[in-house]
Design an enzyme around this catalytic site. Structure first.
Site, PDB file in Angstrom:
ATOM      1  N   HIS A  22      47.264  34.661  31.208  1.00  0.00           N
ATOM      2  CA  HIS A  22      47.646  33.254  31.306  1.00  0.00           C
ATOM      3  C   HIS A  22      48.965  33.161  32.057  1.00  0.00           C
ATOM      4  CE1 HIS A  22      44.523  31.756  28.671  1.00  0.00           C
ATOM      5  NE2 HIS A  22      44.782  32.756  27.836  1.00  0.00           N
ATOM      6  N   CYS A  34      47.974  27.958  36.223  1.00  0.00           N
ATOM      7  CA  CYS A  34      46.693  28.276  35.591  1.00  0.00           C
ATOM      8  C   CYS A  34      45.605  27.325  36.097  1.00  0.00           C
ATOM      9  CB  CYS A  34      46.821  28.180  34.077  1.00  0.00           C
ATOM     10  SG  CYS A  34      45.347  28.710  33.200  1.00  0.00           S
TER      11      CYS A  34
END
Length: 113
Positions: A22, A34
């Site tokens: 992430h 992201c």
């Protein structure tokens, strides 16, 4: 951090890519790195499925931010060339994101782009 690993064959054609992790560049739901990387990668897979009429070998897990895609070995030459062009385009887009947000995304590619 998002890590993108690209696997190529002896002709430097993309066989597989994996995205994991992430970015954590912002709060959940507001992480632009992201969102951008996800949009580029999923958009590419959708383009391949639609434009090339090819079912790719895809594995994804939301937990841990994981996406793996491999090109089938039994694809005809014309479709394979289209798939390669779309995957190389995906890498160019991801590299553009990585140039701007180095602390949040890293690309490992034999070609070193």
């Amino acid at each position: 951090m998002i890590i993108v690993d690209v696997s190529r064959n002896h002709d430097l054609m993309i066989e597989c890519f994996t995205m994991s992790g992430h970015a954590e560049s912002g709060p959940y739901g507001q992480d632009l790195v992201c969102a951008g990387a996800s949009a580029v990668s999923i958009g590419t897979l959708n383009a391949i499925a639609t434009l090339c009429d090819i079912e790719l070998d895809v594995e994804s897990k939301e937990e841990g931010g994981f996406l793996r895609c491999c090109v089938p070995s039994d694809v005809d030459e014309a479709a394979f060339e289209k798939i390669q062009l779309l995957l190389e385009g995906m890498l160019v887009s991801l590299q553009s994101i990585a140039e701007e947000y180095r602390a949040f995304i890293k690309i490992n590619d034999k070609l070193g782009r």
